[in-house]
Design a protein around this motif. Sequence first.
Motif, short mmCIF file in Angstrom:
data_model
loop_
_atom_site.label_atom_id
_atom_site.label_comp_id
_atom_site.label_asym_id
_atom_site.label_seq_id
_atom_site.Cartn_x
_atom_site.Cartn_y
_atom_site.Cartn_z
N PHE A 79 0.83 -1.21 0.00
CA PHE A 79 0.00 0.00 0.00
C PHE A 79 0.86 1.26 0.00
N LEU A 80 1.88 1.29 0.83
CA LEU A 80 2.76 2.46 0.92
C LEU A 80 3.54 2.66 -0.38
N VAL B 103 2.79 1.58 -3.44
CA VAL B 103 1.88 1.96 -4.53
C VAL B 103 1.45 3.41 -4.37
N SER B 104 1.21 3.85 -3.14
CA SER B 104 0.84 5.25 -2.91
C SER B 104 1.95 6.20 -3.36
N LEU B 105 3.19 5.88 -2.99
CA LEU B 105 4.31 6.72 -3.41
C LEU B 105 4.49 6.71 -4.93
N CYS C 30 2.15 6.25 -7.19
CA CYS C 30 1.06 7.06 -7.76
C CYS C 30 1.36 8.55 -7.61
N MET C 31 1.91 8.95 -6.47
CA MET C 31 2.25 10.36 -6.27
C MET C 31 3.38 10.78 -7.20
N LYS D 186 1.82 11.25 -10.65
CA LYS D 186 1.06 12.50 -10.71
C LYS D 186 1.99 13.70 -10.74
N PRO E 242 2.37 15.13 -1.87
CA PRO E 242 0.95 15.28 -2.23
C PRO E 242 0.54 16.73 -2.47
#
Length: 125
Positions: A52-53, A55-57, A59-60, A63, A112
């Motif tokens: 989760f961590l 994949v979140s990084l 994605c950021m 973006k 973010p």
Amino acid sequence: KRYLIDGFLETPLFGSGFGGVTDYVRSQDSPWVYELSFHQMLFNFGFIGSVFLVVSLLCMFIKAIEVIKVKGVQVKDGVISVLLGTVGLLIGAYSNPYLGSFDYLLALGFLPLVISDVPKRIFRK
């Protein structure tokens, strides 16, 4: 490293949680802090939390790269600087036990903000 991996293998899905310790005690004052931040992340968060961590990084980062590619945004240098700083911070965290400290989390919190719509709306030509 071996103790953290062994601890991870005991509870691989969800990890030990924060404050979990292994058989190796690094410091009597804070026995839950280890120099190997990413191994400790795997030990504490388990497979699910680590994925989760990461994949979140990712994605950021994606973006943030999209923000860099947008024409008319004048904050590209700032976004590039934050991306490079974040990469440097993550590289440094490999052997630094303070990834979970306030300073590191504050620095990760800038990513973010940079990828949000706020800079695009403020600095649009």
